[in-house]
Every structure is written in structure tokens, then in C-alpha cells.
Write a protein that holds these residues in place. Structure first.
Motif, PDB file in Angstrom:
ATOM      1  N   ILE A   3       0.845  -1.193   0.000  1.00 53.52           N
ATOM      2  CA  ILE A   3       0.000   0.000   0.000  1.00 53.52           C
ATOM      3  C   ILE A   3       0.876   1.237   0.000  1.00 53.52           C
ATOM      4  N   LYS A  93       0.416  -4.487   4.477  1.00 54.39           N
ATOM      5  CA  LYS A  93      -0.746  -4.757   5.298  1.00 54.39           C
ATOM      6  C   LYS A  93      -0.439  -5.912   6.247  1.00 54.39           C
ATOM      7  N   THR A  96      -6.395  -7.351   8.403  1.00 54.04           N
ATOM      8  CA  THR A  96      -7.647  -6.757   7.961  1.00 54.04           C
ATOM      9  C   THR A  96      -8.768  -7.371   8.794  1.00 54.04           C
TER      10      THR A  96
END
Length: 98
Positions: A3, A93, A96
Motif C-alpha cells: 500500500i 498490510k 484486515t
């Protein structure tokens, strides 16, 4: 995949110019090789601050975009509107939750 987060701060009078240009370019940016996701955020407390949030397949895909004519066009226009130096982070990441 990773990201990329970019923080940009604009002069108040330039916000509409930035948003108009982003609207014109967002599909092209999103369709750049290796780009899988693109969002634009505006800070709730300071409307002059924006963030882009994008997912890239590889660091080379991001670098290829950063060396492209499209990036040059977008960045040449955008950087003239800033009221502060932009900041950028490339992050992985970790989790999540939905």
C-alpha cells in the motif's frame, strides 16, 4: 502487494483545482500497470489535507508509474498547488478486520 499512502496539503484556493484534476486522472491512475486500488481521502479537521491510498502489485509497478508520462503530468500539475511538502509511505498490510 503493498500500500502507498501519500499526504498532500493544499492552499485553500487550490482545492477545487486539485479535485477537478484528480477526477480527470483517477481512472488513468487506477488503470496504471500494477495498480489494484485507489482512494482519495480528505481530513475531517483540516480540509486542506488529502491522502491518496493505493494498492500496488510490486514496488517496480509503482516505480514504473512514477517514471511514466502520466505521473509527470499529474505531479507537475498537482505540486504547484501545495502549501506544504508532501509525505509518502509504502506499507505492508499486517491485518484486515471486517
Amino acid at each position: 502487494m503493498f500500500i502507498r499512502i501519500v499526504k498532500m496539503s493544499f492552499h485553500q484556493e487550490n482545492i477545487s483545482k486539485f479535485l477537478e484534476n484528480f477526477d480527470l486522472m483517477k481512472e488513468k491512475i487506477r488503470n496504471a500497470e500494477g495498480n489494484r486500488y485507489l482512494e482519495l481521502y480528505q481530513d475531517k479537521n483540516n480540509p486542506c489535507i488529502f491522502f491518496t491510498y493505493s494498492f500496488w502489485e510490486t514496488e517496480q509497478d509503482l516505480e514504473n508509474y512514477r517514471q511514466s508520462a502520466l505521473f509527470d503530468e499529474v505531479w507537475t500539475f498537482t505540486k504547484k498547488l501545495f502549501n506544504n511538502k508532501p509525505e509518502a509511505w509504502s506499507v505492508d498490510k499486517i491485518a484486515t478486520l471486517k
